[in-house]
Scaffold this active site. Structure first.
Site, PDB file in Angstrom:
ATOM      1  N   PHE A 146     -28.302 112.659  37.416  1.00  0.00           N
ATOM      2  CA  PHE A 146     -28.208 113.722  38.411  1.00  0.00           C
ATOM      3  C   PHE A 146     -26.736 114.068  38.594  1.00  0.00           C
ATOM      4  O   PHE A 146     -25.949 113.240  39.038  1.00  0.00           O
ATOM      5  CB  PHE A 146     -28.817 113.339  39.769  1.00  0.00           C
ATOM      6  CG  PHE A 146     -28.732 114.494  40.740  1.00  0.00           C
ATOM      7  CD1 PHE A 146     -29.686 115.495  40.741  1.00  0.00           C
ATOM      8  CD2 PHE A 146     -27.648 114.629  41.596  1.00  0.00           C
ATOM      9  CE1 PHE A 146     -29.572 116.600  41.589  1.00  0.00           C
ATOM     10  CE2 PHE A 146     -27.522 115.731  42.452  1.00  0.00           C
ATOM     11  CZ  PHE A 146     -28.502 116.714  42.441  1.00  0.00           C
ATOM     12  N   ASP A 233     -18.799 110.262  37.052  1.00  0.00           N
ATOM     13  CA  ASP A 233     -19.271 110.997  38.230  1.00  0.00           C
ATOM     14  C   ASP A 233     -19.472 109.980  39.352  1.00  0.00           C
ATOM     15  O   ASP A 233     -20.487 109.289  39.420  1.00  0.00           O
ATOM     16  CB  ASP A 233     -20.572 111.738  37.918  1.00  0.00           C
ATOM     17  CG  ASP A 233     -21.103 112.517  39.130  1.00  0.00           C
ATOM     18  OD1 ASP A 233     -20.617 112.282  40.258  1.00  0.00           O
ATOM     19  OD2 ASP A 233     -22.021 113.340  38.949  1.00  0.00           O
ATOM     20  N   LYS A 274     -18.732 114.420  48.132  1.00  0.00           N
ATOM     21  CA  LYS A 274     -19.401 113.752  49.246  1.00  0.00           C
ATOM     22  C   LYS A 274     -18.431 113.060  50.222  1.00  0.00           C
ATOM     23  O   LYS A 274     -17.808 113.734  51.017  1.00  0.00           O
ATOM     24  CB  LYS A 274     -20.464 112.797  48.696  1.00  0.00           C
ATOM     25  CG  LYS A 274     -21.586 113.573  47.994  1.00  0.00           C
ATOM     26  CD  LYS A 274     -22.864 112.815  47.807  1.00  0.00           C
ATOM     27  CE  LYS A 274     -23.964 113.783  47.363  1.00  0.00           C
ATOM     28  NZ  LYS A 274     -24.499 113.532  46.043  1.00  0.00           N
TER      29      LYS A 274
HETATM   30  C1  PLP Z   1     -24.722 114.730  45.078  1.00  0.00           C
HETATM   31  C2  PLP Z   1     -24.285 114.536  43.684  1.00  0.00           C
HETATM   32  C3  PLP Z   1     -23.797 115.608  42.903  1.00  0.00           C
HETATM   33  C4  PLP Z   1     -23.778 117.035  43.395  1.00  0.00           C
HETATM   34  O1  PLP Z   1     -23.033 117.232  44.537  1.00  0.00           O
HETATM   35  P1  PLP Z   1     -23.276 118.557  45.423  1.00  0.00           P
HETATM   36  O2  PLP Z   1     -22.205 118.497  46.462  1.00  0.00           O
HETATM   37  O3  PLP Z   1     -24.651 118.467  45.992  1.00  0.00           O
HETATM   38  O4  PLP Z   1     -23.137 119.727  44.501  1.00  0.00           O
HETATM   39  C5  PLP Z   1     -23.348 115.324  41.624  1.00  0.00           C
HETATM   40  N1  PLP Z   1     -23.388 114.079  41.135  1.00  0.00           N
HETATM   41  C6  PLP Z   1     -23.861 113.036  41.833  1.00  0.00           C
HETATM   42  C7  PLP Z   1     -23.859 111.675  41.233  1.00  0.00           C
HETATM   43  C8  PLP Z   1     -24.344 113.229  43.129  1.00  0.00           C
HETATM   44  O5  PLP Z   1     -24.847 112.200  43.815  1.00  0.00           O
END
Ligand code: PLP
Length: 426
Positions: A146, A233, A274
């Site tokens: 994701f 990520d 985040k």
């Molecule tokens: C939440 C998340 C995203 C996307 O972030 P948004 O601010 O919702 O666009 C990408 N990668 C990971 C691992 C995430 O948990």
């Protein structure tokens, strides 16, 4: 109609249902106030927040220092665009690059934008530095990833709901099994056009799927050996969530500046979002050293709001709070306690199969089929009992409280969870 006119949770839910697009399926909790580990609904019922807005609120709801930094900056200047400079951005960039030990930072707003940014930097680096023929670059990604919701990112998702009828899809991605070093080794040796590997150190949305300790260091090693960029990520796992400043720090016990630790798998591109703002404001970023970041020149990438003074002020304070309140250490200690307490329960449970995770990013796997509604029903019962959590991928429940939670609160939550699960034992 005014916000004060909303007198009941049902009324708020009905408004969203009638006037909002139906792109989410929320638990029926309508939250009105947050403070630290707690949130309150419209009726005044108090809950422990065990989602933390998908780990954005690591520093706790409405942290006074973060809110203070935000309102101070909001009353001074909020947005200049990057057509001009502002007096906060450079200070934030200096602070964050020293904090994470990279040469440079590129600021964006949302997580998906930061992932897109990393993909663009990686491709440009491949053509201009590695010498891959233009348009031939490939990026390796993993099953059940994701990384966000843009058209390019969903192109390499294997979640049907996220993908179906959003094509045609962006080419240039090769998907292999997660936690499978042999597959990665093979794809890297079979294909000379690979520019980078994009990986979540723990797959949060997939259900806190936690790879073997050797996986991330092996990804790092294989990337190095094959002159391929290692892109981490850490949007969900980063900023103390897993009991270290970054999940790529592995199990090292330091608070940042992990360079010196043998377990640290330093990414070439670090992607954050985040909790970079403590959930107060959308702030994301990509960090890299000069040899990589220098491929981006004026006019080649940007965002109207990226690097705005409010975002910069908020992010700096949010990172400072993580250090001052030793949130990584707290996440590590309380995460160990949480898993060992739940494990005792699971040993004699028929409804829960296992608990997994690292630090305060954890999940339990319910003993039922993936399409069953058991996890949803358990979350509804947890809500009744004063704890908010959300199922992910059908039969998995993620538990990720704000990292400011203390031991007494955590043990209180463990008993709420145990008592709720008991209602579901056969
Ligand atoms: C939440 C998340 C995203 C996307 O972030 P948004 O601010 O919702 O666009 C990408 N990668 C990971 C691992 C995430 O948990």
């Amino acid at each position: 109609m005014k916000v004060e006119d909303v007198k009941s949770s049902q009324q708020a839910i009905d408004l969203e249902d009638k006037y909002g697009a139906h792109n989410y399926h929320p638990l029926p909790a309508v939250l009105k106030k947050g403070e630290g580990v707690f949130v309150w609904d419209v009726e005044g019922k108090k809950y422990y927040d065990f989602l933390s807005a998908y780990s954005a609120v690591n520093q706790g709801h409405c942290h006074p220092r973060i809110v203070g930094a935000m309102s101070k900056q909001a009353g001074t200047i909020t947005l200049t665009s990057r057509a001009f400079h502002n007096n906060v951005l450079g200070v934030f960039e200096k602070y964050a690059t020293e904090y994470f030990n990279f040469d440079k930072l590129l600021p964006m707003n949302t997580g998906a934008e930061a992932v897109e940014t990393a993909i663009k930097i990686c491709r440009k680096w491949a053509y201009e530095k590695k010498g891959i023929a233009e348009t031939e670059a490939q990026i390796v990604v993993f099953e059940n990833n994701f990384h966000g919701r843009t058209t390019t990112i969903i192109s390499f998702s294997n979640d049907e709901g996220a993908r179906k009828n959003f094509g045609p899809y962006t080419p240039g991605f090769i998907k292999i099994a997660y936690d499978d070093t042999a597959s990665l080794e093979k794809v890297l040796s079979d294909n000379k056009n690979i520019a980078g590997v994009l990986v979540e150190p723990i797959q949060g949305e997939a259900g806190v799927y936690t790879p073997q300790d050797s996986f991330i260091p092996e990804v790092k090693r294989l990337c190095n050996e094959n002159e391929v960029l290692f892109m981490a990520d850490e949007i969900q796992t980063g900023i103390a969530r897993t009991g270290a400043l970054l999940a790529v720090c592995g199990k090292c016990n330091c608070q940042g500046h992990c360079e010196r630790q043998p377990t640290y798998s330093r990414p070439d591109l670090l992607i954050l979002g985040k909790a970079l703002s403590g959930g107060a404001y959308p702030v994301s970023a990509v960090l890299a050293d000069d040899t990589i970041m220098e491929v981006i020149q004026p006019g080649q990438h940007g965002s109207t709001f990226g690097g705005n003074p409010v975002a910069a002020a908020v992010a700096m304070e949010a990172l400072e709070v993580v250090k001052d309140e030793q949130l990584a250490q707290n996440a590590r200690a309380l995460g160990n306690l949480f898993r060992s307490e739940l494990q005792k329960y699971i040993d004699q449970s028929s409804i829960v199969n296992l608990v997994r995770g690292r630090g305060l990013l954890n999940a339990i796997v319910i003993n039922d089929t993936e399409d069953s509604s058991t996890a949803w029903k358990i979350c509804m019962a947890l809500k009744e009992n004063g704890l908010l959590a959300k199922p992910t991928h059908g039969n998995i429940i993620r538990f990720a409280p704000p990292l400011v939670i203390n031991k007494e609160q955590l043990l209180d939550c463990v008993s709420i969870i145990k008592n709720t699960l008991k209602e579901f034992e056969k």
